[in-house]
Design a protein around this motif. Sequence first.
Motif, PDB file in Angstrom:
ATOM      1  N   GLY A   6       0.820  -1.214   0.000  1.00  0.00           N
ATOM      2  CA  GLY A   6       0.000   0.000   0.000  1.00  0.00           C
ATOM      3  C   GLY A   6       0.851   1.258   0.000  1.00  0.00           C
ATOM      4  O   GLY A   6       0.527   2.246  -0.674  1.00  0.00           O
ATOM      5  N   ILE A   7       1.944   1.240   0.748  1.00  0.00           N
ATOM      6  CA  ILE A   7       2.844   2.395   0.796  1.00  0.00           C
ATOM      7  C   ILE A   7       3.509   2.613  -0.560  1.00  0.00           C
ATOM      8  O   ILE A   7       3.625   3.745  -1.038  1.00  0.00           O
ATOM      9  CB  ILE A   7       3.898   2.198   1.906  1.00  0.00           C
ATOM     10  CG1 ILE A   7       3.223   2.315   3.293  1.00  0.00           C
ATOM     11  CG2 ILE A   7       5.012   3.241   1.787  1.00  0.00           C
ATOM     12  CD1 ILE A   7       4.133   1.930   4.448  1.00  0.00           C
ATOM     13  N   THR A   8       3.932   1.522  -1.202  1.00  0.00           N
ATOM     14  CA  THR A   8       4.554   1.634  -2.523  1.00  0.00           C
ATOM     15  C   THR A   8       3.577   2.226  -3.532  1.00  0.00           C
ATOM     16  O   THR A   8       3.925   3.116  -4.316  1.00  0.00           O
ATOM     17  CB  THR A   8       5.031   0.254  -3.017  1.00  0.00           C
ATOM     18  OG1 THR A   8       5.980  -0.260  -2.092  1.00  0.00           O
ATOM     19  CG2 THR A   8       5.662   0.359  -4.385  1.00  0.00           C
ATOM     20  N   VAL A   9       2.339   1.742  -3.522  1.00  0.00           N
ATOM     21  CA  VAL A   9       1.316   2.279  -4.431  1.00  0.00           C
ATOM     22  C   VAL A   9       1.069   3.749  -4.127  1.00  0.00           C
ATOM     23  O   VAL A   9       0.959   4.584  -5.046  1.00  0.00           O
ATOM     24  CB  VAL A   9       0.014   1.464  -4.303  1.00  0.00           C
ATOM     25  CG1 VAL A   9      -1.120   2.147  -5.071  1.00  0.00           C
ATOM     26  CG2 VAL A   9       0.212   0.050  -4.809  1.00  0.00           C
ATOM     27  N   PHE A  10       1.000   4.107  -2.864  1.00  0.00           N
ATOM     28  CA  PHE A  10       0.766   5.501  -2.471  1.00  0.00           C
ATOM     29  C   PHE A  10       1.882   6.414  -2.976  1.00  0.00           C
ATOM     30  O   PHE A  10       1.620   7.486  -3.546  1.00  0.00           O
ATOM     31  CB  PHE A  10       0.659   5.589  -0.948  1.00  0.00           C
ATOM     32  CG  PHE A  10       0.794   6.991  -0.415  1.00  0.00           C
ATOM     33  CD1 PHE A  10      -0.186   7.946  -0.646  1.00  0.00           C
ATOM     34  CD2 PHE A  10       1.921   7.361   0.304  1.00  0.00           C
ATOM     35  CE1 PHE A  10      -0.048   9.243  -0.173  1.00  0.00           C
ATOM     36  CE2 PHE A  10       2.074   8.648   0.785  1.00  0.00           C
ATOM     37  CZ  PHE A  10       1.084   9.591   0.545  1.00  0.00           C
ATOM     38  N   VAL A  11       3.135   6.002  -2.810  1.00  0.00           N
ATOM     39  CA  VAL A  11       4.264   6.833  -3.254  1.00  0.00           C
ATOM     40  C   VAL A  11       4.230   7.009  -4.772  1.00  0.00           C
ATOM     41  O   VAL A  11       4.436   8.114  -5.284  1.00  0.00           O
ATOM     42  CB  VAL A  11       5.605   6.222  -2.793  1.00  0.00           C
ATOM     43  CG1 VAL A  11       6.785   6.919  -3.473  1.00  0.00           C
ATOM     44  CG2 VAL A  11       5.736   6.347  -1.275  1.00  0.00           C
ATOM     45  N   HIS A  12       3.942   5.943  -5.502  1.00  0.00           N
ATOM     46  CA  HIS A  12       3.852   6.055  -6.965  1.00  0.00           C
ATOM     47  C   HIS A  12       2.709   6.985  -7.366  1.00  0.00           C
ATOM     48  O   HIS A  12       2.853   7.794  -8.300  1.00  0.00           O
ATOM     49  CB  HIS A  12       3.634   4.676  -7.593  1.00  0.00           C
ATOM     50  CG  HIS A  12       4.908   3.924  -7.829  1.00  0.00           C
ATOM     51  ND1 HIS A  12       5.674   4.112  -8.953  1.00  0.00           N
ATOM     52  CD2 HIS A  12       5.551   2.986  -7.091  1.00  0.00           C
ATOM     53  CE1 HIS A  12       6.732   3.329  -8.913  1.00  0.00           C
ATOM     54  NE2 HIS A  12       6.695   2.632  -7.784  1.00  0.00           N
TER      55      HIS A  12
END
Length: 305
Positions: free
Chosen positions: A10-16
């Motif tokens: 979820g954090i990776t998707v949020f940063v992207h």
Amino acid sequence: MTAVDERLSGITVFVHAAEAEGFAEAAGRLGITRSAVSKSIARLEQRLGVRLFQRTTRSQSLTSDGQIYYERCRMALAELEDAEAALDQGRREPSGRLRVSVPTLFGRHCVAPVLWDMADKHPQLDIEISFSDSVVDLVNEGFDLAVRVGLLPDSPNLVARPLGKQRMAIWAAPAYLDRRGRPLSVHDLAKHVGIVYGRPGFNAPWGLKSNDTTTEVTVHSRLKMDDLQAIADAAIAGLGLAWLPCWMVHRHVQAGELERVLTTDFVSGHPIHAVWPKTRHLPSKMRALVDLLVEQIPMFLDTRS
């Protein structure tokens, strides 16, 4: 997927999504659907109890809470990438995905063969190549490395490695020169027509270099195009003089379709670099690619000049 895995995902998707300034663009970079991005962000917001994005029908932008969270997440992911890269330095075989941005024609003629060699040598690598003359934002657009022709602007966030020089010269078809005469000096160019690179409102001058002095020359032109291959084709057809890279016209010179105008004293060059985001540890896949580019690109330039 464990709770920890889901949180990291979820954090990776949020940063992207934050860096792409939109869910659709982030979905394209991640290789998932826009709906999956939206659902991942919604779950993250529910878990945190705050709204991270302001949503409209056309765009998504970070809230003040979202901006604070993004800065912390970006630093945390950077630390994880550094940790993986540090471990990766001990591996012998490069693996994973490698995204590379290259100029259209130079990339097709000179860089793509190097990347094919890279793929052949390292079967555990997945290589994605984007051909574009636009200067991409390596970090925000998710590229590992770019090859760029020309002077580089100063950037504290990028590392550059010289690969050689792109030599430029004036070329014309022998039939055209037989008909119009062969220029013996820069002043003789005024008697000729040029096929120039340009866009509406802009013509790129020819930077002729002699005795360490560069003289910008603008020739009379009846044809203006924004594609170097089309310019080369027009020159081969005998329509005028053309200012082109030496590597590009080599095969046409060998075939007798083009010849150099003026002497080699008037050949100028543009630097070529491999550029990548600054990191404390260079992954093995990146190190292998940079080494291969440094080894092979000069051979393309030398044999095509």
